[in-house]
Design a protein around this motif. Structure first.
Motif, PDB file in Angstrom:
ATOM      1  N   SER A  20       1.342  -1.248   0.432  1.00 35.20           N
ATOM      2  CA  SER A  20      -0.229   0.021   0.108  1.00 35.20           C
ATOM      3  C   SER A  20       1.190   1.404   0.236  1.00 35.20           C
ATOM      4  O   SER A  20       2.408   1.112   0.468  1.00 35.20           O
ATOM      5  CB  SER A  20      -1.063   0.084   0.754  1.00 35.20           C
ATOM      6  OG  SER A  20      -0.138  -0.300   2.210  1.00 35.20           O
ATOM      7  N   VAL A  59      -0.982   1.254  -5.668  1.00 35.66           N
ATOM      8  CA  VAL A  59      -1.895   1.758  -6.694  1.00 35.66           C
ATOM      9  C   VAL A  59      -2.294   3.166  -5.575  1.00 35.66           C
ATOM     10  O   VAL A  59      -2.119   3.181  -4.222  1.00 35.66           O
ATOM     11  CB  VAL A  59      -2.749   0.997  -6.872  1.00 35.66           C
ATOM     12  CG1 VAL A  59      -3.286   0.261  -5.399  1.00 35.66           C
ATOM     13  CG2 VAL A  59      -4.193   2.131  -7.689  1.00 35.66           C
ATOM     14  N   GLU A  83       0.399   2.882 -10.097  1.00 34.59           N
ATOM     15  CA  GLU A  83      -0.960   2.614 -10.554  1.00 34.59           C
ATOM     16  C   GLU A  83      -0.999   3.690 -10.225  1.00 34.59           C
ATOM     17  O   GLU A  83      -1.560   3.657  -8.905  1.00 34.59           O
ATOM     18  CB  GLU A  83      -1.472   1.671 -10.465  1.00 34.59           C
ATOM     19  CG  GLU A  83      -1.399   0.318 -11.476  1.00 34.59           C
ATOM     20  CD  GLU A  83      -2.126  -0.844 -11.598  1.00 34.59           C
ATOM     21  OE1 GLU A  83      -3.195  -0.139 -12.462  1.00 34.59           O
ATOM     22  OE2 GLU A  83      -2.170  -1.579 -11.443  1.00 34.59           O
ATOM     23  N   PHE A 113      -7.935   1.295  -3.614  1.00 31.34           N
ATOM     24  CA  PHE A 113      -6.905  -0.072  -2.932  1.00 31.34           C
ATOM     25  C   PHE A 113      -7.806  -1.193  -3.308  1.00 31.34           C
ATOM     26  O   PHE A 113      -7.382  -2.248  -3.264  1.00 31.34           O
ATOM     27  CB  PHE A 113      -6.159   0.373  -1.817  1.00 31.34           C
ATOM     28  CG  PHE A 113      -5.128  -0.600  -1.057  1.00 31.34           C
ATOM     29  CD1 PHE A 113      -4.173  -0.752  -1.712  1.00 31.34           C
ATOM     30  CD2 PHE A 113      -5.205  -1.307  -0.074  1.00 31.34           C
ATOM     31  CE1 PHE A 113      -3.124  -1.803  -1.590  1.00 31.34           C
ATOM     32  CE2 PHE A 113      -4.685  -2.270   0.649  1.00 31.34           C
ATOM     33  CZ  PHE A 113      -3.414  -2.523  -0.438  1.00 31.34           C
ATOM     34  N   PHE A 116      -7.144  -3.072  -6.279  1.00 33.83           N
ATOM     35  CA  PHE A 116      -5.826  -3.787  -6.561  1.00 33.83           C
ATOM     36  C   PHE A 116      -5.918  -4.821  -6.762  1.00 33.83           C
ATOM     37  O   PHE A 116      -6.173  -5.471  -6.164  1.00 33.83           O
ATOM     38  CB  PHE A 116      -5.077  -3.383  -5.327  1.00 33.83           C
ATOM     39  CG  PHE A 116      -3.191  -2.574  -5.844  1.00 33.83           C
ATOM     40  CD1 PHE A 116      -2.888  -2.199  -6.757  1.00 33.83           C
ATOM     41  CD2 PHE A 116      -2.191  -3.525  -4.346  1.00 33.83           C
ATOM     42  CE1 PHE A 116      -1.892  -2.790  -6.854  1.00 33.83           C
ATOM     43  CE2 PHE A 116      -0.470  -4.211  -4.956  1.00 33.83           C
ATOM     44  CZ  PHE A 116      -0.637  -2.965  -6.290  1.00 33.83           C
TER      45      PHE A 116
END
Length: 317
Positions: A20, A59, A83, A113, A116
């Protein structure tokens, strides 16, 4: 400025982290900071960057501040796997007790997230060292399907995955990793054993050849083929923000393995100390701010202080 390139000498092995990247709002006895850089992969990446080149897969939303991207880039973290998708970035908010003994989560917003799906750039599928930060074990497994030639894989997890419906997926993951990092409460929950050595033995039977049990300011225990090794936490007088200390430990640990290109029992023990050293810096300021003022010279100095701290002579009785 800091980077693995500063260390000179031989070229470090490739190190991939998946996890994360988010925005944290944190309150401690020292003060409060809102919307600062957070997330397990953020702490891990910058902590490891002092020792080895890092590849980050995560992400974020379109609201992710450019200043945070620039911070990661300034540490030579490769962001080809980061991303940026429409929506809001993952957010977490929490407050610590005055003595830092407990932390209360006030709010968690998964946002982008939640959907993801880690996708590794083609060149990253041959990464030698892989760290699976604390995410859904199904996603962790999907990363291993993409990086099947990894030399060493370590993963983190949490009580939510251990005790919930994802436990079967976690057990499947553990059959495919070399090392599991978790805290003492999680080790007891996963193993069903109250005694930590017994818990570690049970977890090693699940697949990982090595288990690191983190114990906060009491340090960490390593159980592996070389026996048991205890790494104390470096005593810090002025703790500001413990958020991300465990992830910084993971970054220092895996960064050293990648730096050395070796996973011998001796190197893993040294990596434990390096993890504790790097983590000791992370708690000295909010977010990743202490790392902005950190260089290899300070890391070497504290590593030596750590060696002096635990040094003792053998005796003959």
């Amino acid at each position: 400025m800091s980077s693995a390139a500063q260390s000179g000498g031989k070229k470090a092995s490739s190190l991939l982290v998946v996890g994360s990247v988010g925005l944290d709002t944190v309150e401690t006895r020292v003060g409060k900071r809102a919307e600062v850089l957070g997330g397990a992969a953020s702490y891990f990446s910058v902590a490891a960057s002092f020792l080895a080149p890092v590849r980050l897969t995560a992400v974020v939303g379109t609201d992710f501040p450019e200043e945070h991207t620039k911070l990661l880039e300034s540490h030579h973290v490769d962001l080809a796997g980061l991303e940026r998708v429409p929506g809001k970035t993952f957010r977490w908010s929490g407050v610590y007790a005055p003595d830092f003994s407990t932390r209360t989560t006030l709010d968690t917003q998964l946002n982008v997230f939640q959907d993801f799906q880690p996708k590794l750039p083609a060149a990253w599928t041959s990464s030698e060292y892989v760290f699976l930060a604390n995410i859904d074990p199904v996603l962790q497994l999907s990363v291993l399907e993409q990086a099947q030639t990894a030399k060493f894989v370590a993963c983190d997890t949490m009580n939510f995955w251990i005790g919930g419906p994802k436990r079967p997926d976690l057990l499947k993951l553990l059959q495919r990793v070399d090392m599991l990092l978790l805290n003492d409460e999680e080790a007891r929950q996963l193993s069903g054993e109250a005694n930590l050595p017994a818990a570690a033995r049970a977890i090693r039977k699940m697949g990982p050849s090595s288990v690191v049990i983190k114990r906060g300011d009491a340090g960490a225990l390593l159980f592996h083929e070389g026996g048991v090794f205890a790494a104390p936490a470096f005593p810090i007088e002025d703790v500001v923000d413990p958020t991300g200390a465990g992830d910084s430990f993971g970054g220092g640990f895996m960064g050293w393995l990648a730096h050395e290109g070796d996973t011998s029992p001796e190197t893993i023990r040294t990596a434990m100390i390096m993890g504790s050293v790097v983590a000791s810096f992370s708690v000295e300021d909010f977010s990743l701010d202490r790392f902005k003022r950190l260089d290899l010279g300070q890391i070497r100095e504290r590593f030596q202080a750590f060696a002096d701290l635990v040094h003792f002579e053998k005796i003959k009785l």
